[in-house]
Design a protein around this motif. Structure first.
Motif, short mmCIF file in Angstrom:
data_model
loop_
_atom_site.label_atom_id
_atom_site.label_comp_id
_atom_site.label_asym_id
_atom_site.label_seq_id
_atom_site.Cartn_x
_atom_site.Cartn_y
_atom_site.Cartn_z
N LEU A 111 0.46 -1.51 0.08
CA LEU A 111 -0.13 0.17 0.46
C LEU A 111 0.99 1.36 -0.19
O LEU A 111 1.79 1.10 0.80
N GLU A 112 0.46 2.29 -0.83
CA GLU A 112 1.49 3.91 -0.77
C GLU A 112 0.46 4.40 -0.49
O GLU A 112 -0.20 4.72 -0.62
N CYS A 113 1.70 5.72 -0.24
CA CYS A 113 0.98 6.78 0.48
C CYS A 113 2.25 7.99 0.39
O CYS A 113 3.46 7.64 0.64
N THR A 114 1.22 8.90 -0.51
CA THR A 114 2.83 10.05 -1.16
C THR A 114 1.84 11.59 -0.27
O THR A 114 0.49 11.28 -0.65
N VAL A 115 2.46 11.93 0.27
CA VAL A 115 1.60 13.74 0.52
C VAL A 115 2.34 14.72 -0.59
O VAL A 115 3.82 14.21 -0.56
N GLU A 116 2.01 15.27 -0.99
CA GLU A 116 2.15 16.97 -1.61
C GLU A 116 1.92 17.86 -1.02
O GLU A 116 1.08 18.34 0.06
N GLY A 117 2.75 18.90 -1.03
CA GLY A 117 3.10 20.15 -0.98
C GLY A 117 3.71 20.38 0.64
O GLY A 117 3.82 21.97 1.24
N THR A 118 4.45 19.23 1.30
CA THR A 118 5.19 19.17 2.23
C THR A 118 6.59 19.28 2.35
O THR A 118 7.10 18.19 1.19
N SER A 119 7.81 19.34 3.33
CA SER A 119 8.36 18.47 3.81
C SER A 119 8.47 18.40 4.35
O SER A 119 8.38 18.70 6.03
N ASN A 120 9.72 16.88 4.55
CA ASN A 120 10.13 16.75 5.69
C ASN A 120 9.17 16.08 7.11
O ASN A 120 9.43 16.81 8.17
N PRO A 121 7.97 15.59 6.31
CA PRO A 121 6.63 15.24 7.21
C PRO A 121 7.13 13.91 8.41
O PRO A 121 8.08 13.09 8.01
N ASN A 122 6.37 13.84 9.31
CA ASN A 122 6.12 12.57 10.01
C ASN A 122 4.62 11.66 9.12
O ASN A 122 4.32 12.71 8.65
N PHE A 152 4.86 6.64 2.11
CA PHE A 152 5.70 5.77 2.59
C PHE A 152 5.02 4.89 2.25
O PHE A 152 3.53 4.84 1.63
N ILE A 153 5.60 3.50 2.62
CA ILE A 153 4.32 2.02 1.60
C ILE A 153 4.32 0.78 2.73
O ILE A 153 5.41 0.98 3.68
N LEU A 154 3.25 0.33 2.55
CA LEU A 154 3.50 -0.68 3.68
C LEU A 154 2.99 -2.03 3.21
O LEU A 154 1.99 -1.99 1.64
N SER A 155 3.65 -2.82 3.36
CA SER A 155 4.07 -4.26 3.32
C SER A 155 3.85 -5.00 4.30
O SER A 155 3.48 -5.48 5.50
#
Lengths: 113, 115
Positions: free
Chosen positions: A21-32, A74-77
């Motif tokens: 499963l994949e998760c990506t965030v846009e519009g920010t840097s270095n997030p938790n 962030f990937i969940l496997s």
């Protein structure tokens, strides 16, 4: 503005099959980044969190793993799914600047048969 | 131990009624944050409010209001003049600071507003 994406939206997998499963965030840097699981009719359980690339902390022992190959990915496997892995998986992010609000993605509904 | 209790598993009311969702928390920290999230049928968690432990002022946002009382460790959520669109599962959460920022969630309250 920041946006968080998750895919796939739904997934039906047989027992013993792998998972990604994949998760990506846009519009920010270095997030938790965070992975939560919500079993049917229950609350949210934190599975993994990451404060940076390659830095993963596990909250619950299980047959799942997480990876953060890029700053906003962030990937969940899993190598072999169990029936008990069925649930709704939510990715979340917040900023590393003290206490911040976590914002959640749209989620992935996983059914293991 | 950090814990959030939402004793009301399900609530059902008729449209236009007021409804209060209860949240009780446990923590030994003196500095903490409390949150409410809404989960509509689509599944995504929608952030509603954040409150820190030093600010006990009640907050109102339109038909929504929140009552924070440290003396009883409660952070209750009231919807005034409920509408069908308010139907959702509502989660109360406690923020703890251990490495990254972790949220401890209650079990949620399923709110159904009937027309």
């Amino acid at each position: 503005s920041q946006t968080i994406h998750q895919w796939p939206a739904t997934l039906v997998q047989p027992v013993g099959s792998p998972l990604s499963l994949e998760c990506t965030v846009e519009g920010t840097s270095n997030p938790n980044l965070y992975w939560y699981r919500q079993a049917a009719g229950r609350g949210l359980q934190l599975l993994f969190y990451s404060v940076g690339i390659g830095q993963i902390s596990s909250e619950v022992p299980q047959n799942l793993s997480a990876s953060r190959p890029q700053d906003r990915q962030f990937i969940l496997s899993s190598k072999k799914l169990l029936l008990s892995d069925s649930g709704f998986y939510l990715c979340a992010w917040d900023l590393q600047r003290g206490t911040d609000t976590q914002y959640f993605g749209p989620g992935t509904r996983l059914t293991v048969l | 131990a950090q814990k959030v209790t939402q004793a009301q598993t399900e609530i059902s009311v008729v449209e236009k009624e007021d409804v209060t969702l209860d949240c009780v928390y446990e923590t030994r920290d003196t500095t903490y944050y409390l949150f409410w999230y809404k989960q509509p049928p689509s599944g995504e968690l929608v952030f509603l409010i954040r409150r820190n432990s030093f600010d006990e002022q009640n907050e109102i946002s339109g038909r929504y209001s929140w009552n924070f009382q440290k003396s009883t460790s409660s952070f209750n959520f009231t919807i005034t003049a409920s509408q069908v669109v308010d139907s959702a599962v509502y989660f109360c959460a406690l923020h703890i600071i251990q490495g990254a920022q972790k949220l401890v969630f209650g079990q949620g309250t399923r709110l159904t507003i009937n027309p």
